[in-house]
Design a protein around this motif. Structure first.
Motif: not given
Ligand code: SAM
Length: 384
Positions: A170-176, A198-205, A263-265, A287-289, A307-309
């Protein structure tokens, strides 16, 4: 076949998508409620819902509705239910209670009084009491008390349906998982076009998109509590077996590319692990910003992201978030032909992102009120 009255619970805001899904699964007399959908279904339709629903969190069979006051009222209500028609000797159970505007302050107390009523009734009938099992009970009983109105239901699902089994890291703030699936259905994603988070976090979507693209039923590899119910099992088990076989035969290779970026390792390590557990080798990870990255090569499709809130971000506060959303919008404006759907939980998102949405929907990510904002595909700029 007799149709039973049922109630599927849903993340707030996803009820219309669940109602649509239940209709395609053959259920009848579908009625949306806040937090769920009422419907009628026969055993084969129930089996289909359990295996195929991407949005339902639990499927409940409401047993009885009561007016209940005081601890005594709870006890009497539970004592009056013919539990012996459902449980058999050797069945285990657990009771979960939720409360809204009630005289009781602790849900645990309400569950305890209901348990006492159930146990006493069965002891009187059988001369022995059934055992409680909070981890893997045969019967998970769900009670809801709103003011003095008490409803008692059996949970057909057992483990909630959003537990698909792939989130091993798991990562911070995963969604259901169920919210992610609803976002994709709300974005009209059917798996036939390229997909990027492009901001997949734990990859749920991205994983839910992968399941839709490969036509993988989310409940294909799990069991459900009601398979062990003495009154359901003989008829339900063969139906479920057929539906699982049919669902297995539907699985296909993904017809279009799937891509998850972050973008987070550390996040990328968790993401890779989840994608492997989900068994989706077609889902590429990079890995991409998101504020600078180009779109992937090939035809455009859907960007769907969360995206992060900002409420957890230390640096920059709300001003930093606005600048981040602005950079994100400026970059994604260059993605010619891509449709974009964003789950925004920060009021500043829309104006800072800077594109004109085509539609929006209210969705809740846990307790956070969000908007799913849809942006139409932008046509490439014509040279003058
Ligand atoms: C709210 S979390 C996504 C949670 C995801 N939907 C899940 O279920 O796990 C936002 C993600 O955006 C990533 N993030 C934030 N800024 C970013 C950027 N500039 N480029 C790529 N990823 C970014 C964070 O590392 C984090 O994993």
């Amino acid at each position: 076949m007799e149709r039973l009255p049922l109630y599927a619970t849903a993340t707030r805001g996803t009820e219309p998508f669940l109602a649509e899904e239940l209709e395609t699964l053959g259920c009848k007399r579908i009625r949306q409620d806040r937090g769920g959908v009422r419907f009628f279904a026969a055993l084969d339709e129930i089996s289909r819902v359990l295996v195929h629903s991407r949005i339902a969190m639990r499927v409940l069979y409401p047993l009885r509705q009561f007016e209940s006051q005081g601890a005594e009222g709870l006890y009497e209500a539970a004592h009056s239910i013919p539990w012996e028609d459902w449980l058999s000797r050797g069945s285990t159970f657990s009771i979960e209670a939720t409360l809204k505007d009630t005289e009781h302050t602790h849900s645990g107390f309400v569950a305890l009084k209901l348990k006492d009523g159930l146990v006493d009734r069965l002891r009187e009938k059988w001369g022995q009491r059934p055992d409680v099992d909070t981890h893997n009970p045969t019967f998970h009983i769900v009670a809801h008390l709103a003011k003095t109105s008490l409803s008692v239901s059996l949970d057909l699902s057992g483990e909630p349906l959003f537990k698909r089994g792939y989130r091993t890291a798991t990562t911070a703030a995963p969604m259901k998982e169920t919210l992610a699936a609803a976002m994709l259905l709300a974005s009209k994603y059917d798996g036939s076009e390229p997909f990027v988070d492009p901001m997949a976090g734990s990859g749920t979507l991205a994983i839910e998109a992968g399941f839709i693209a490969t036509r993988r039923a989310p409940g294909l590899k799990r069991t459900f509590a009601c398979e062990a119910w003495p009154s359901f099992a003989p008829k339900l088990k063969p139906l479920l077996e057929d539906i699982r076989k049919e669902a297995h035969a539907m699985v296909r290779p993904a017809p279009a590319p799937l891509l998850a970026r972050d973008y987070d390792d550390e996040v990328l390590t968790a993401l890779k692990r989840n994608v492997v557990t989900a068994g989706l080798p077609a889902l590429r990870i990079e890995s991409a910003d998101a504020t600078t990255a180009d779109p992937p090569e090939g035809p455009p499709g859907l960007v769907c992201t969360n995206p992060p809130y900002g409420e957890r971000l230390g640096t920059g506060g709300q001003k930093g978030m606005k600048s981040f959303f602005h950079k994100l919008g400026t970059n994604l404006k260059r993605w010619d032909g891509w449709r974009i759907s964003v789950l925004a939980g920060n009021d500043a998102f829309e104006s800072a992102f800077g594109m004109r949405p085509s539609s929006k929907q209210a969705l809740w990510n846990g307790a956070i009120a969000c908007e799913l904002i849809h942006y139409p595909a932008r046509l490439p700029k014509q040279p003058r």
